[in-house]
Write a protein that holds these residues in place. Sequence first.
Motif, PDB file in Angstrom:
ATOM      1  N   GLN A  31       0.829  -1.207   0.000  1.00 16.23           N
ATOM      2  CA  GLN A  31       0.000   0.000   0.000  1.00 16.23           C
ATOM      3  C   GLN A  31       0.866   1.261   0.000  1.00 16.23           C
ATOM      4  O   GLN A  31       0.582   2.216  -0.728  1.00 16.23           O
ATOM      5  CB  GLN A  31      -0.921  -0.018   1.216  1.00 16.23           C
ATOM      6  N   ILE A  32       1.937   1.252   0.781  1.00 13.21           N
ATOM      7  CA  ILE A  32       2.845   2.401   0.821  1.00 13.21           C
ATOM      8  C   ILE A  32       3.521   2.595  -0.538  1.00 13.21           C
ATOM      9  O   ILE A  32       3.649   3.730  -1.021  1.00 13.21           O
ATOM     10  CB  ILE A  32       3.897   2.229   1.938  1.00 13.21           C
ATOM     11  N   VAL A  33       3.933   1.504  -1.176  1.00 15.17           N
ATOM     12  CA  VAL A  33       4.580   1.605  -2.491  1.00 15.17           C
ATOM     13  C   VAL A  33       3.616   2.209  -3.508  1.00 15.17           C
ATOM     14  O   VAL A  33       4.003   3.072  -4.304  1.00 15.17           O
ATOM     15  CB  VAL A  33       5.090   0.220  -2.964  1.00 15.17           C
ATOM     16  N   ARG A  34       2.372   1.766  -3.490  1.00 12.76           N
ATOM     17  CA  ARG A  34       1.387   2.322  -4.432  1.00 12.76           C
ATOM     18  C   ARG A  34       1.207   3.822  -4.211  1.00 12.76           C
ATOM     19  O   ARG A  34       1.136   4.599  -5.162  1.00 12.76           O
ATOM     20  CB  ARG A  34       0.052   1.598  -4.274  1.00 12.76           C
ATOM     21  N   SER A  35       1.143   4.229  -2.953  1.00 11.94           N
ATOM     22  CA  SER A  35       0.990   5.645  -2.624  1.00 11.94           C
ATOM     23  C   SER A  35       2.210   6.446  -3.077  1.00 11.94           C
ATOM     24  O   SER A  35       2.077   7.529  -3.661  1.00 11.94           O
ATOM     25  CB  SER A  35       0.778   5.789  -1.125  1.00 11.94           C
ATOM     26  N   LEU A  36       3.403   5.926  -2.794  1.00  5.60           N
ATOM     27  CA  LEU A  36       4.625   6.625  -3.211  1.00  5.60           C
ATOM     28  C   LEU A  36       4.730   6.702  -4.733  1.00  5.60           C
ATOM     29  O   LEU A  36       5.218   7.705  -5.268  1.00  5.60           O
ATOM     30  CB  LEU A  36       5.853   5.926  -2.630  1.00  5.60           C
ATOM     31  N   LYS A  37       4.295   5.674  -5.417  1.00  6.60           N
ATOM     32  CA  LYS A  37       4.329   5.669  -6.890  1.00  6.60           C
ATOM     33  C   LYS A  37       3.443   6.789  -7.429  1.00  6.60           C
ATOM     34  O   LYS A  37       3.836   7.517  -8.354  1.00  6.60           O
ATOM     35  CB  LYS A  37       3.861   4.298  -7.405  1.00  6.60           C
ATOM     36  N   LYS A  38       2.257   6.957  -6.843  1.00 11.94           N
ATOM     37  CA  LYS A  38       1.371   8.064  -7.266  1.00 11.94           C
ATOM     38  C   LYS A  38       2.042   9.405  -7.011  1.00 11.94           C
ATOM     39  O   LYS A  38       1.995  10.301  -7.862  1.00 11.94           O
ATOM     40  CB  LYS A  38       0.040   7.992  -6.527  1.00 11.94           C
ATOM     41  N   ASN A  39       2.668   9.538  -5.826  1.00 13.71           N
ATOM     42  CA  ASN A  39       3.377  10.786  -5.508  1.00 13.71           C
ATOM     43  C   ASN A  39       4.532  11.028  -6.474  1.00 13.71           C
ATOM     44  O   ASN A  39       4.768  12.166  -6.889  1.00 13.71           O
ATOM     45  CB  ASN A  39       3.908  10.771  -4.079  1.00 13.71           C
ATOM     46  N   TYR A  40       5.252   9.977  -6.827  1.00  8.58           N
ATOM     47  CA  TYR A  40       6.381  10.129  -7.735  1.00  8.58           C
ATOM     48  C   TYR A  40       5.913  10.559  -9.116  1.00  8.58           C
ATOM     49  O   TYR A  40       6.568  11.371  -9.773  1.00  8.58           O
ATOM     50  CB  TYR A  40       7.199   8.839  -7.829  1.00  8.58           C
ATOM     51  N   ASP A  41       4.794  10.026  -9.568  1.00  6.19           N
ATOM     52  CA  ASP A  41       4.263  10.414 -10.878  1.00  6.19           C
ATOM     53  C   ASP A  41       3.945  11.902 -10.934  1.00  6.19           C
ATOM     54  O   ASP A  41       4.058  12.527 -11.989  1.00  6.19           O
ATOM     55  CB  ASP A  41       3.008   9.597 -11.213  1.00  6.19           C
ATOM     56  N   VAL A  42       3.596  12.489  -9.788  1.00 10.80           N
ATOM     57  CA  VAL A  42       3.266  13.912  -9.723  1.00 10.80           C
ATOM     58  C   VAL A  42       4.506  14.760  -9.457  1.00 10.80           C
ATOM     59  O   VAL A  42       4.748  15.760 -10.129  1.00 10.80           O
ATOM     60  CB  VAL A  42       2.193  14.166  -8.624  1.00 10.80           C
TER      61      VAL A  42
END
Length: 132
Positions: A31-42
Amino acid sequence: MTLSIETPALLFSATSLILLAYTNRFLTIAQIVRSLKKNYDVIKNKSILVEITNLNLRLTLIRYMQLFGVLCLFLSVFSMLVLFLEWQLMGIYFFGASLLSLLVSLGISFWEISISVNALRVHLSDLIEGEK
């Protein structure tokens, strides 16, 4: 040395609880990786990539923790089977192998926890430096 069929059964409750804990760790990190991936995309922040790499290593370690935990359970069941068939020596060897698998799983767990603690210390040091 003799081994009763009840002895390998003792690992069932411990191994089941350990596997549940490992699964919870895996789900939380995923779940943390998915959240960080979204943040990284932005944001495209390099520190997020470093954190994702760290979490990827932890996910790999958790996969091996689970693998050796399941192997422990499998070998303990197999040990019970051969003890039921009255193959005492084979039962002892399989039970020993199941204990060794559990030990490896716990060792990898300790490694994963160490990585987690080090990552948290990096975050805390950033906070402490930010306050100064």
